[in-house]
Design a protein around this motif. Structure first.
Motif, short mmCIF file in Angstrom:
data_model
loop_
_atom_site.label_atom_id
_atom_site.label_comp_id
_atom_site.label_asym_id
_atom_site.label_seq_id
_atom_site.Cartn_x
_atom_site.Cartn_y
_atom_site.Cartn_z
N SER A 13 0.84 -1.21 0.00
CA SER A 13 0.00 0.00 0.00
C SER A 13 0.86 1.25 0.00
O SER A 13 0.61 2.20 -0.75
N ALA A 14 1.89 1.25 0.84
CA ALA A 14 2.80 2.40 0.90
C ALA A 14 3.53 2.56 -0.42
O ALA A 14 3.73 3.69 -0.92
N GLY A 15 3.93 1.44 -1.00
CA GLY A 15 4.63 1.49 -2.28
C GLY A 15 3.78 2.06 -3.39
O GLY A 15 4.26 2.83 -4.22
N VAL A 17 1.20 4.20 -3.11
CA VAL A 17 1.02 5.65 -2.90
C VAL A 17 2.27 6.41 -3.31
O VAL A 17 2.21 7.42 -4.03
N GLN A 18 3.42 5.91 -2.87
CA GLN A 18 4.66 6.61 -3.18
C GLN A 18 5.02 6.51 -4.66
O GLN A 18 5.58 7.45 -5.24
N ALA A 19 4.66 5.40 -5.29
CA ALA A 19 4.95 5.25 -6.73
C ALA A 19 4.19 6.29 -7.54
O ALA A 19 4.75 6.90 -8.46
N PHE A 21 3.13 9.17 -6.41
CA PHE A 21 3.72 10.46 -6.06
C PHE A 21 5.03 10.67 -6.81
O PHE A 21 5.28 11.76 -7.38
N LEU A 22 5.87 9.65 -6.85
CA LEU A 22 7.17 9.77 -7.51
C LEU A 22 7.00 9.90 -9.03
O LEU A 22 7.76 10.62 -9.69
N THR A 48 2.97 -0.23 -11.36
CA THR A 48 2.30 0.06 -10.09
C THR A 48 0.86 -0.43 -10.05
O THR A 48 0.42 -1.00 -9.04
N THR A 220 8.56 -2.83 -5.18
CA THR A 220 8.57 -1.49 -4.56
C THR A 220 9.95 -0.84 -4.53
O THR A 220 10.11 0.29 -5.00
N TYR A 224 11.44 2.71 -6.51
CA TYR A 224 12.12 3.84 -5.89
C TYR A 224 13.41 4.18 -6.64
O TYR A 224 13.70 5.34 -6.94
N THR A 227 12.75 5.71 -10.08
CA THR A 227 12.31 7.10 -10.00
C THR A 227 13.48 8.03 -9.71
O THR A 227 13.64 9.07 -10.35
#
Length: 389
Positions: A13-15, A17-19, A21-22, A48, A220, A224, A227
């Protein structure tokens, strides 16, 4: 759910959201080239979206996961187009054929969702007979074959891009092609992981959800890294701010044209020898290699000769690329300076600048490529031999 599954679900879930965003950071990065980054964003998002599968399965049913399956057919084409966008203008006309398979898969998936999925009761666990039935297996094999094919073509496109740079520029430190190779190889590793996890699912269908969670969590950290590097990766035209994108793409086209001409041997021997002699004169007497940002076009302008003929003369007459020609001269000059007693107290950086290099890192890398030694090792070795004599 077990504690392990809950932790993996949180990571996924965190991955996700951040994906997203990135990906937005890359797309709206003011220093980036949007015409190139849009394909990297597509690559990130298409990796993603399937990460939603464990969440969809957890909150709804396995049938809903079917809607996400076709997206995986977008990943490899976006990777290939991203690599290609560094060396050519990717228009919609060039891009859309690569997504035909995705469109076909959407239609097939819609049929499966409407006609086949309702035959099974809604549940969070995928029935084993569904996992082992022919249609999902065929989809997986199709995706894997497509990914491997595109990885191969992306590697070829990158090699072509790398050859173009070697033929056009004498200084390439600002273009980090190693990262693009890492990007392609990273996707290859993910594909191999997918193959492994798929066979694990076939063997242990009762652990379908956990296996998918593990596979998704592995993606994930890769996202990162992609990106971060994608935001810092310049194009050729960004690395050379005084030259427009159109000019750079035209130079690359010249290289490709030269390679095609080389196969046909369009340059007659007399003309070739004349160009080679004039090139050697500019290098030996004019020391043109001392220009740190020297390009093939600069040399062609000095010779008042078409760039493709200059490139062909270097390739055929000297059996070298432009990069090796210029940097070979620079290394020879550096060796002369290093062995000159007058330069005993000069620092390595000073020798580098006096030889035509614009950074110590590039100097050390290129010097070792041509001599097998770093500049310091070369100097120390010569001093040892002099004392022994």
């Amino acid at each position: 759910m077990t504690v392990t599954e809950n932790m993996l679900l949180f990571v996924v879930s965190a991955g996700i959201v951040q994906a997203f965003f990135l990906a937005a950071l890359i797309f709206f990065n003011p220093r980036g080239d949007r015409s190139v980054n849009i394909y990297l964003v597509g690559y990130i998002l298409s990796l993603t979206v399937p990460m939603f599968a464990p969440l969809v399965q957890h909150f709804y049913s396995w049938q809903r996961v079917l809607y996400l399956a076709p997206v995986l057919l977008l990943v490899a084409p976006f990777l290939y187009l991203y690599v290609c966008s560094f060396r050519e203008q990717i228009t919609f006309r060039k891009a859309w054929p690569h997504f035909i398979l995705f469109l076909i898969a959407v239609a097939i998936e819609a049929y499966i969702v409407v006609k086949i999925a309702p035959l099974y009761p809604p549940s969070k666990q995928v029935p084993p007979e569904v996992i082992h039935s022919p249609w999902p297996m065929a989809r997986v094999y199709l995706r894997l074959i497509q990914m491997l094919v595109y990885i191969y073509f992306a590697g070829r496109a990158l090699s072509s891009y790398q050859r173009s740079i070697q033929h056009l520029y004498s200084e390439t430190s600002r273009i980090d092609l190693a990262w693009m190779r890492w990007l392609i190889n990273g996707f290859l590793v993910l594909t191999i992981w997918m193959i492994f996890f798929y066979f694990m699912i076939l063997k242990f269908p009762e652990y379908f959800k956990l296996i998918i969670l593990i596979n998704t969590a592995i993606v994930t950290p890769y996202l990162y890294a992609v990106t971060f590097k994608g935001m810092t990766q310049p194009t050729l035209w960004q690395a050379r701010p005084k030259v427009s994108r159109e000019e750079v793409l035209e130079e690359i086209h010249i290289v490709e044209e030269t390679e095609a001409r080389n196969q046909k041997s369009t340059l007659n021997p007399e003309r070739k020898d004349d160009i080679v002699a004039r090139i050697q004169g500019l290098m030996d007497n004019g020391k043109l290699y001392l220009q740190a940002e020297l390009t093939l076009q600069d040399l062609a302008d000095q010779l008042n000769t078409p760039a493709y003929q200059v490139s062909q003369a270097i390739n055929e007459g000297l059996q070298k690329t432009f990069y090796d020609l210029v940097n070979g001269c620079r290394v020879a000059e550096a060796q002369r300076l290093l062995l000159d007693p007058k330069n005993r107290n000069l620092k390595v950086m000073a020798i580098a600048l006096d030889s035509g290099f614009n950074s110590k890192t590039t100097f050390n890398t290129v010097f070792k490529k041509f001599t097998g030694l770093t500049p310091t090792e070369f100097k120390e070795q010569h001093q040892t031999q002099t004392v022994a004599a």
